[in-house]
Design an enzyme around this catalytic site. Structure first.
Site, PDB file in Angstrom:
ATOM      1  CG  HIS A 160      -2.025   0.927   1.284  1.00 43.45           C
ATOM      2  ND1 HIS A 160      -2.417   1.723   0.249  1.00 43.45           N
ATOM      3  CD2 HIS A 160      -2.856   1.263   2.316  1.00 43.45           C
ATOM      4  CE1 HIS A 160      -3.420   2.501   0.621  1.00 43.45           C
ATOM      5  NE2 HIS A 160      -3.702   2.256   1.875  1.00 43.45           N
ATOM      6  CG  HIS A 201      -3.979   0.433  -8.179  1.00 43.58           C
ATOM      7  ND1 HIS A 201      -5.303   0.368  -7.855  1.00 43.58           N
ATOM      8  CD2 HIS A 201      -3.439   1.388  -7.397  1.00 43.58           C
ATOM      9  CE1 HIS A 201      -5.570   1.259  -6.920  1.00 43.58           C
ATOM     10  NE2 HIS A 201      -4.449   1.902  -6.618  1.00 43.58           N
ATOM     11  CG  ASP A 249       2.876   4.248  -4.132  1.00 46.05           C
ATOM     12  OD1 ASP A 249       1.824   3.607  -4.296  1.00 46.05           O
ATOM     13  OD2 ASP A 249       3.025   5.123  -3.266  1.00 46.05           O
TER      14      ASP A 249
HETATM   15  C1  SDX Z   1      -1.283   2.088  -3.445  1.00 48.52           C
HETATM   16  O1  SDX Z   1      -5.966   0.699  -3.175  1.00 48.52           O
HETATM   17  C2  SDX Z   1      -5.506   1.888  -3.446  1.00 48.52           C
HETATM   18  O2  SDX Z   1      -6.194   2.745  -3.913  1.00 48.52           O
HETATM   19  C3  SDX Z   1      -4.055   2.059  -3.106  1.00 48.52           C
HETATM   20  C4  SDX Z   1      -3.419   3.358  -3.525  1.00 48.52           C
HETATM   21  C5  SDX Z   1      -4.025   4.529  -2.809  1.00 48.52           C
HETATM   22  O3  SDX Z   1      -3.933   5.635  -3.323  1.00 48.52           O
HETATM   23  O4  SDX Z   1      -4.509   4.318  -1.660  1.00 48.52           O
HETATM   24  O5  SDX Z   1      -3.558   3.536  -4.922  1.00 48.52           O
HETATM   25  C6  SDX Z   1      -1.933   3.377  -3.194  1.00 48.52           C
HETATM   26  O6  SDX Z   1      -1.247   1.304  -2.541  1.00 48.52           O
HETATM   27  C7  SDX Z   1      -0.786   1.751  -4.826  1.00 48.52           C
HETATM   28  C8  SDX Z   1      -0.239   0.291  -4.916  1.00 48.52           C
HETATM   29  C9  SDX Z   1       1.193   0.314  -4.392  1.00 48.52           C
HETATM   30  N1  SDX Z   1       1.712  -1.059  -4.261  1.00 48.52           N
HETATM   31  C10 SDX Z   1       2.710  -1.486  -5.030  1.00 48.52           C
HETATM   32  O7  SDX Z   1       3.194  -0.862  -5.972  1.00 48.52           O
HETATM   33  C11 SDX Z   1       3.239  -2.872  -4.630  1.00 48.52           C
HETATM   34  C12 SDX Z   1       3.414  -3.731  -5.890  1.00 48.52           C
HETATM   35  N2  SDX Z   1       2.082  -4.065  -6.417  1.00 48.52           N
HETATM   36  C13 SDX Z   1       1.516  -5.360  -6.036  1.00 48.52           C
HETATM   37  O8  SDX Z   1       1.772  -5.673  -4.687  1.00 48.52           O
HETATM   38  C14 SDX Z   1       0.058  -5.484  -6.474  1.00 48.52           C
HETATM   39  O9  SDX Z   1      -0.018  -5.038  -7.763  1.00 48.52           O
HETATM   40  C15 SDX Z   1      -1.024  -4.810  -5.671  1.00 48.52           C
HETATM   41  C16 SDX Z   1      -1.029  -5.250  -4.255  1.00 48.52           C
HETATM   42  C17 SDX Z   1      -0.902  -3.342  -5.737  1.00 48.52           C
HETATM   43  C18 SDX Z   1      -2.367  -5.199  -6.311  1.00 48.52           C
HETATM   44  O10 SDX Z   1      -2.429  -6.548  -6.227  1.00 48.52           O
HETATM   45  P1  SDX Z   1      -3.734  -7.310  -6.777  1.00 48.52           P
HETATM   46  O11 SDX Z   1      -4.713  -6.472  -7.475  1.00 48.52           O
HETATM   47  O12 SDX Z   1      -4.215  -8.122  -5.629  1.00 48.52           O
HETATM   48  O13 SDX Z   1      -3.138  -8.117  -7.906  1.00 48.52           O
HETATM   49  P2  SDX Z   1      -2.938  -9.633  -7.805  1.00 48.52           P
HETATM   50  O14 SDX Z   1      -2.091  -9.899  -6.607  1.00 48.52           O
HETATM   51  O15 SDX Z   1      -4.268 -10.278  -7.922  1.00 48.52           O
HETATM   52  O16 SDX Z   1      -2.038  -9.879  -9.090  1.00 48.52           O
HETATM   53  C19 SDX Z   1      -2.618 -10.264 -10.327  1.00 48.52           C
HETATM   54  C20 SDX Z   1      -1.453 -10.898 -11.074  1.00 48.52           C
HETATM   55  C21 SDX Z   1      -0.762 -11.988 -10.254  1.00 48.52           C
HETATM   56  O17 SDX Z   1      -0.160 -12.864 -11.164  1.00 48.52           O
HETATM   57  P3  SDX Z   1      -0.996 -14.253 -11.543  1.00 48.52           P
HETATM   58  O18 SDX Z   1      -1.249 -14.953 -10.214  1.00 48.52           O
HETATM   59  O19 SDX Z   1      -2.270 -13.781 -12.214  1.00 48.52           O
HETATM   60  O20 SDX Z   1      -0.054 -15.014 -12.450  1.00 48.52           O
HETATM   61  O21 SDX Z   1      -0.449  -9.889 -11.302  1.00 48.52           O
HETATM   62  C22 SDX Z   1       0.732 -10.263 -10.620  1.00 48.52           C
HETATM   63  C23 SDX Z   1       0.355 -11.258  -9.555  1.00 48.52           C
HETATM   64  O22 SDX Z   1       1.440 -12.112  -9.270  1.00 48.52           O
HETATM   65  N3  SDX Z   1       1.262  -9.003 -10.036  1.00 48.52           N
HETATM   66  C24 SDX Z   1       2.551  -8.653 -10.118  1.00 48.52           C
HETATM   67  C25 SDX Z   1       2.601  -7.384  -9.501  1.00 48.52           C
HETATM   68  N4  SDX Z   1       1.379  -7.035  -9.090  1.00 48.52           N
HETATM   69  C26 SDX Z   1       0.553  -8.046  -9.411  1.00 48.52           C
HETATM   70  N5  SDX Z   1       3.625  -9.270 -10.621  1.00 48.52           N
HETATM   71  C27 SDX Z   1       4.818  -8.590 -10.511  1.00 48.52           C
HETATM   72  N6  SDX Z   1       4.941  -7.355  -9.947  1.00 48.52           N
HETATM   73  C28 SDX Z   1       3.864  -6.741  -9.427  1.00 48.52           C
HETATM   74  N7  SDX Z   1       3.980  -5.551  -8.852  1.00 48.52           N
END
Ligand code: SDX
Length: 424
Positions: free
Chosen positions: A266, A307, A364
């Site tokens: 987050h 996201h 971010d």
């Molecule tokens: C913020 O919610 C908000 O509004 C948050 C925010 C706000 O203003 O409050 O916007 C601020 O928190 C932005 C997000 C910051 N976080 C990061 O940058 C951390 C890296 N991102 C990941 O942790 C992830 O993308 C999340 C947590 C942000 C979202 O995860 P989801 O929607 O639960 O996605 P998922 O885990 O279901 O992933 C879907 C697929 C998966 O692969 P498969 O199982 O389908 O093969 O995408 C992959 C995941 O493994 N994946 C990634 C990835 N993010 C998702 N693979 C590599 N790198 C990544 N960053």
């Protein structure tokens, strides 16, 4: 036989229909409040991907179209034309302020921007190397001990006063978390300065020399605060709302929000982005990092990508990317990490894995670059996110407490042991 829920559930004896609620924008919602009472059945949605936890009129996000509106105004227009104080008023009250309202709002925030002197003694209780977010969670929660006299949350005036105290004092709380960490005297706000300006002078000013405030950096910070102010029911805002539903005092609610924001998935992501770019170190190492991010056996993720809601470009990332270039040009900095960031973005956006999963750079990804260019230490990035998001948390807190609906209490799908008795 698996029963599927749609707008009607039928079983042998009875038939219940579940009303569909329409908002002013975005997806409609199936109202399942009677599901358990009528059908002894729960809806299962552990990540809340398909769950609307409340009605809200504050922020609208369309993840597919990459749209973000604060009270109906596009984030791009507010970032370009507004100020953080004006956006704070808009989020809290629902309309842009008149000149008089703006003057009164900023004047009151200025009056309440000072911390009680005894609050400062809390800082001395922390180790010098305490993470600023650990300090902020503690200090904000402790404010409950200083304002318990005015904590009747059924009184709109006392709710508004608590909101002003939180928004007004957060810059000093955040800046003091940094200056304490580096052993510099805690500085006080100056009412004559604007919100972002005050934070900058409290962060970087020194008691023995005159601090010259750079307006370009202040504008960049003001834009970062605007972009991070609110984002509908994200994890930390939902935490604030859930905490508020029990009637907990506003300072405890915001401390809960800060704790949730701290996570690297987050608000902690901006700090994690910089750590990742530093670890990658050189453009030549990017392919290896991308390969690791795609490897299911490797827990490594590309921080700043993906996201829960945006399956298109995060509109905030586009604005911040521009800010990053402006700040670096203004400072004449040639930050190798920005070069790695730009190249990483290019490579990831061409890669089938990221395209297929609609993983784009989020807010971010670039905010850390701008903050680093401004000389903000990495461990303060999330504290600045918390500073901005306090306005969103307070706005949602005001919206919820204006029409309290009782305590939020989710249920569960129980998968534990069935009834058994203690062996004699
Ligand atoms: C913020 O919610 C908000 O509004 C948050 C925010 C706000 O203003 O409050 O916007 C601020 O928190 C932005 C997000 C910051 N976080 C990061 O940058 C951390 C890296 N991102 C990941 O942790 C992830 O993308 C999340 C947590 C942000 C979202 O995860 P989801 O929607 O639960 O996605 P998922 O885990 O279901 O992933 C879907 C697929 C998966 O692969 P498969 O199982 O389908 O093969 O995408 C992959 C995941 O493994 N994946 C990634 C990835 N993010 C998702 N693979 C590599 N790198 C990544 N960053």
């Amino acid at each position: 036989m698996t029963k599927y829920i749609d707008t009607k559930i039928t079983d042998k004896e009875t038939e219940h229909s579940l009303p569909v609620l329409d908002g002013t924008m975005g997806p409609s919602a199936v109202d399942i409040q009677t599901l358990y009472t009528n059908e002894d059945m729960l809806a299962f949605d552990p990540g809340f991907r398909s769950t609307a936890s409340c009605k809200s009129a504050i922020t609208y996000v369309d993840g597919d179209e990459g749209v973000l509106l604060y009270r109906g105004y596009p984030i791009e227009e507010l970032a370009e034309k507004s100020t953080f104080e004006e956006v704070a008023y808009l989020l809290m009250y629902g309309e842009l302020p008149s000149e008089t309202e703006y003057a009164q709002f900023t004047d009151t925030l200025g009056d309440l921007s000072l911390l009680h002197d005894q609050v400062l003694s809390f800082y001395r209780g922390f180790r010098r190397d305490a993470h600023p977010m650990a300090i902020m969670v503690g200090v904000v929660g402790a404010l409950s001990a200083f304002y318990h006299d005015r904590m009747d949350m059924s009184d709109p005036e006392q709710r508004e006063l608590a909101a002003y105290r939180l928004v007004g004092k957060m810059p000093m709380i955040a800046a003091a978390s940094h200056t304490y960490h580096i052993g510099r005297p805690i500085r006080y706000p100056r009412k004559v300065l604007g919100y972002a300006e005050n934070f900058v002078q409290m962060m970087f000013g020194k008691p023995h020399v005159e601090y010259e405030i750079d307006p370009i950096l202040v504008r960049a910070l003001d834009r970062i605060l605007i972009l991070h102010a609110d984002h509908e029911q994200n994890a930390s805002t939902s935490t604030v709302r859930l905490t508020a539903s029990s009637g907990a005092n506003p300072f405890a609610c915001m401390a809960a929000g800060i704790a949730s924001l701290w996570g690297p998935a987050h608000g902690g992501a901006n700090e994690a982005v910089l750590d990742m770019l530093t670890d990658i170190g050189r453009v030549e190492n990017i392919p290896d990092a991308v390969a690791r991010a795609k490897d299911k056996k490797d827990p490594f993720r590309l921080m700043g990508f993906g996201h829960r809601v945006y399956k298109n470009f995060d509109p905030r990332a586009t604005v911040i990317q521009q800010s990053a270039k402006e700040v670096l040009n203004h400072l004449g900095l040639d930050d190798p990490l920005l070069e790695i960031a730009m190249r990483l973005e290019e490579i990831a956006l061409e890669d089938e894995y990221f395209i297929e999963r609609k993983l784009y750079p989020n807010v971010d990804f670039y905010s850390g670059i701008v903050l680093r260019a401004m000389g903000v230490p990495t461990n303060m990035f999330t504290a600045i996110f918390a500073l901005a998001r306090t306005v969103g948390w307070v706005s949602h807190w005001l919206e919820l407490t204006a029409e309290p609906h009782g305590i939020d209490r989710p249920r569960q799908l129980y998968v534990g042991p069935t009834l058994r008795h203690y062996p004699k």
